[in-house]
Design a protein around this motif. Sequence first.
Motif, PDB file in Angstrom:
ATOM      1  N   MET A 167       0.829  -1.207   0.000  1.00  0.00           N
ATOM      2  CA  MET A 167       0.000   0.000   0.000  1.00  0.00           C
ATOM      3  C   MET A 167       0.860   1.252   0.000  1.00  0.00           C
ATOM      4  SD  MET A 167      -2.979  -1.152   2.524  1.00  0.00           S
ATOM      5  CE  MET A 167      -3.683   0.428   2.751  1.00  0.00           C
ATOM      6  N   ILE A 168       1.935   1.231   0.809  1.00  0.00           N
ATOM      7  CA  ILE A 168       2.803   2.409   0.844  1.00  0.00           C
ATOM      8  C   ILE A 168       3.360   2.675  -0.541  1.00  0.00           C
ATOM      9  CG2 ILE A 168       5.001   3.302   1.697  1.00  0.00           C
ATOM     10  CD1 ILE A 168       4.496   1.815   4.293  1.00  0.00           C
ATOM     11  N   THR A 169       3.880   1.613  -1.176  1.00  0.00           N
ATOM     12  CA  THR A 169       4.483   1.839  -2.489  1.00  0.00           C
ATOM     13  C   THR A 169       3.442   2.248  -3.516  1.00  0.00           C
ATOM     14  OG1 THR A 169       4.328  -0.526  -2.847  1.00  0.00           O
ATOM     15  CG2 THR A 169       6.450   0.320  -2.160  1.00  0.00           C
ATOM     16  N   MET A 170       2.262   1.640  -3.456  1.00  0.00           N
ATOM     17  CA  MET A 170       1.245   2.004  -4.444  1.00  0.00           C
ATOM     18  C   MET A 170       0.809   3.452  -4.294  1.00  0.00           C
ATOM     19  SD  MET A 170      -1.331  -1.066  -5.262  1.00  0.00           S
ATOM     20  CE  MET A 170      -1.674  -1.631  -3.608  1.00  0.00           C
TER      21      MET A 170
ATOM     22  N   GLN B 234      11.236   5.693   7.902  1.00  0.00           N
ATOM     23  CA  GLN B 234      11.386   7.077   8.402  1.00  0.00           C
ATOM     24  C   GLN B 234      11.500   8.043   7.230  1.00  0.00           C
ATOM     25  OE1 GLN B 234      13.240   4.635  10.030  1.00  0.00           O
ATOM     26  NE2 GLN B 234      11.904   4.688  11.811  1.00  0.00           N
ATOM     27  N   LYS B 235      12.252   7.600   6.234  1.00  0.00           N
ATOM     28  CA  LYS B 235      12.420   8.473   5.075  1.00  0.00           C
ATOM     29  C   LYS B 235      11.081   8.733   4.390  1.00  0.00           C
ATOM     30  CE  LYS B 235      17.148   7.368   3.748  1.00  0.00           C
ATOM     31  NZ  LYS B 235      17.900   6.541   2.834  1.00  0.00           N
ATOM     32  N   VAL B 236      10.277   7.677   4.330  1.00  0.00           N
ATOM     33  CA  VAL B 236       8.951   7.842   3.724  1.00  0.00           C
ATOM     34  C   VAL B 236       8.147   8.848   4.529  1.00  0.00           C
ATOM     35  CG1 VAL B 236       6.786   6.693   3.190  1.00  0.00           C
ATOM     36  CG2 VAL B 236       8.931   5.561   2.686  1.00  0.00           C
TER      37      VAL B 236
ATOM     38  N   VAL C  84      -0.690   6.924   3.307  1.00  0.00           N
ATOM     39  CA  VAL C  84       0.676   6.489   3.630  1.00  0.00           C
ATOM     40  C   VAL C  84       0.978   6.771   5.092  1.00  0.00           C
ATOM     41  CG1 VAL C  84       3.102   6.838   3.129  1.00  0.00           C
ATOM     42  CG2 VAL C  84       1.479   6.821   1.272  1.00  0.00           C
ATOM     43  N   LYS C  85       0.564   7.950   5.536  1.00  0.00           N
ATOM     44  CA  LYS C  85       0.810   8.347   6.928  1.00  0.00           C
ATOM     45  C   LYS C  85       0.145   7.354   7.885  1.00  0.00           C
ATOM     46  CE  LYS C  85       2.473  11.755   9.504  1.00  0.00           C
ATOM     47  NZ  LYS C  85       2.172  11.069  10.742  1.00  0.00           N
ATOM     48  N   GLN C  86      -1.101   7.003   7.571  1.00  0.00           N
ATOM     49  CA  GLN C  86      -1.817   6.074   8.450  1.00  0.00           C
ATOM     50  C   GLN C  86      -1.166   4.701   8.443  1.00  0.00           C
ATOM     51  OE1 GLN C  86      -6.197   6.130   7.987  1.00  0.00           O
ATOM     52  NE2 GLN C  86      -5.893   8.011   6.853  1.00  0.00           N
TER      53      GLN C  86
END
Lengths: 365, 150, 324
Positions: free
Chosen positions: A99-102, A169-171, A271-273
Amino acid sequence: MLRTEEMLLNMGPQHPSTHGVLRLVIKIDGEIIREVDPVVGYLHRGTEKLAEDLTYTQIIPYTDRLDYVSAMTNNYAVVHATEKLMGLEVPERAEYLRMITMELNRVASHLVWVGTYLLDLGAMSPFLYCFQDRETILNLFNELCGARLTYNYMRVGGVKWDAPEGWLQKVEEFVLYMQKELATYHDLISGNDIFLQRTRGIGIYTKEQALSYALSGSNLRVTGVPWDLRQHQSYSLYHQFQFEIPTGETGDVLDKYHLRMQEIEESLKIVKQVLDVIKEGPIMGKVPKVLRVPEGEVYTGVESPRGELGCHIVSNGKNKPWRLKFRRPSFYNLQILPELLKGENISNLVAILGGIDIILGEVDG
Amino acid sequence: MFGLLKGLGVTLKNMTKPKVTYNYPAEPIPVPDRFRGIQHFDAEKCIVCNQCALVCPTDCITLTGKRNPDPEKKGKVIEIYDINFEICILCDLCTEVCPTEAIVMTNNFELATYSRDDLFKNMQWLHDNNQNIRQENMSSKPPGAAGGAK
Amino acid sequence: MDLFFYLGPIILMLLLLGFVTYAILFERKVIGWIQNRPGPNQVGPWGLFQTIADVAKLLLKEDIVPGKADRALFKLAPIIAFVPAFAILAVIPFTESWQFGDFAVGLLYYIAISSITIIGILTGAWASNNKYSLLGGMRSAAQMISYEIPLVLSVVGIVMTTGSLDLNDIVLAQKKVWFIVPQFLAFLIFLIASLAELNRTPFDLPEAESELVAGYHVEYTGFRFAFFMLAEYVYVFAMASLTTCLFLGGWLPLFGLTMIPGILWFLLKFSLVVFSLFWIRATMPRLRVDQLMQFAWKVLLPLSLLNIFLTAIFKEIPVLSSFY
């Protein structure tokens, strides 16, 4: 009366603003477009046919090359369909990473759209600013899976790599940065009177038209239909998270711009969630060494940045699909173009074509 | 009108920001460790299991093995190992399935040549391509990640 | 004097070529900085020879005349476009003494001669026998003719104030205060109209890259193309000079700093104008062709008429009349 004559103008396949190798045969009367005939297929590589001779794992790198600005979503489409047909369980962490990458890929894809769209309208700098921010995302992906564009990151049953140390963390830093950075975009673009003039009231279509042409994604939502597969046919773990489905009001290109900017915001929110709940764990489910997909048929749709990216697999129980069909949203969205362009000025052509947000790799398959 | 001025302000502010471009090719581009570059091949480790050639989606790997010349040892040794970089898409699947890490990715990516023939790399070339070898290969290999080869 | 009469234009021409060379570099640098990149930096130190390399490339290129083109007109067009661009420089007063043709109707001469370029562009567009270039040429003609009117009308206010069309007199009339202050509206109109005259973003429709590929010069290559480019940049030079003379007080110093020679003041103000042209180019998208026309006739023209009217009224008001 002077004699006037219609002129046949061939736009593309080598033209700066057809976003690749789309060819438009235009009949113009002065600068007014009378008829448009899009010619597609210059980038056709026969992905679907090739897939019939490839194992399920081997198909994944090919999907990278369909919609090459959001390859993660393409990866997911084929992986998800296979998993569904096999009834595989995917570990939680793998789904979160997906999900993060998408979602990051959606942000990157929309940034490309904003940038190239402004370039179509003649503004240079926004393009480079958008690409700078996109670059951050690509670098993150590069660290994660070793490639910037053709990720080949997802696997049936999970993902290839776990997040390297410090990556999450970078994300998070990027998400916070990007949420602030959006204000700059609004300063630069949203208030620009010339931009507003160029886009307001251009390329309007109704909800009925949109549905009859099978438009999807932001091209459909702009007419006021709050249809988003992430909520309505929830896949992955999207149902765990809160996000809005932005819709448009007037349906013009300006609305599409605002809608896509809002989608960037929503993606960042997701992404934050996800970053808040992601835990350590396995990234690969229990998958047999040789993927034999049981006999059957499956269709799954995922919400790509451009619309409903469907993957239809017919399996005959072998390790290769008997037939694989992608519902490529750009291809469907492009079909409405001739209708939109009738009677428009030729300088609106790029404004409308750009607004649809097509990727030729996906149109031609 | 005010919007235009705001935009001009943004561009003016950006003039003082640091440059973001790389001085490539004068300086090499830093790439992360996982970067998928040209493969390094170690003939010693290869057990000629043929998995890489099978999993390759573009069929760019050709390999043949022969019986181990040392009669006391079992198995095969590699004889020919070629990768055709005209069609290799550096997808990483060959290194993923390799059980002995005989083929691994490096961080080298400069493949441009003046002739297509130069893109056909043989075992010796791949063996000599031993700089910047990727550290992380099998370590994070997910269980059962091997593709549908065989 | 006689020697100067013959050598002067040649020196100016060389200076001009130097300016064009470095204006192009400067433009690319400025746009580069705005976009967080260094701009050209490979050819020579700091990219100083980039344009020279580009020009050398253009000159060495094969000169292609399309088979279906009107050969005579195709070859003539770049010359028609360039000659007036150079001719108008005669009346620009760079300093009190550096001026080639000081005559009473300098401003009128400038505006009249500069319109001839359109013929060159239209000829080239027509002669290329290409649909894109034809569209570009038609746009160009319509645009330049439309914007000439607000351009001329915007300077009428200044002419009314000074009572002269001589650019020398106009500069000297700014001793007390530059015309940008009392004629601010005129300045804005002039700036916008001159951008349109120069075919620069946001008014670069004739060569709108994303629509018409390259507009009127799509079929031109090599040194004929270079001539069009040269004409364009000479106009940048001329228009920036004119703006400096009309609104920024030409060579007149600021804050009474008279020890700095006039030519430096001129160059400083001139560079500022050129920079703002590049800055605007890096920021703005392009207008649409019908909006462009509407903007000229419905916005700029009434505004410039209003400016004339206001100037006439202010001239009669006791306190303000000293400025007008």
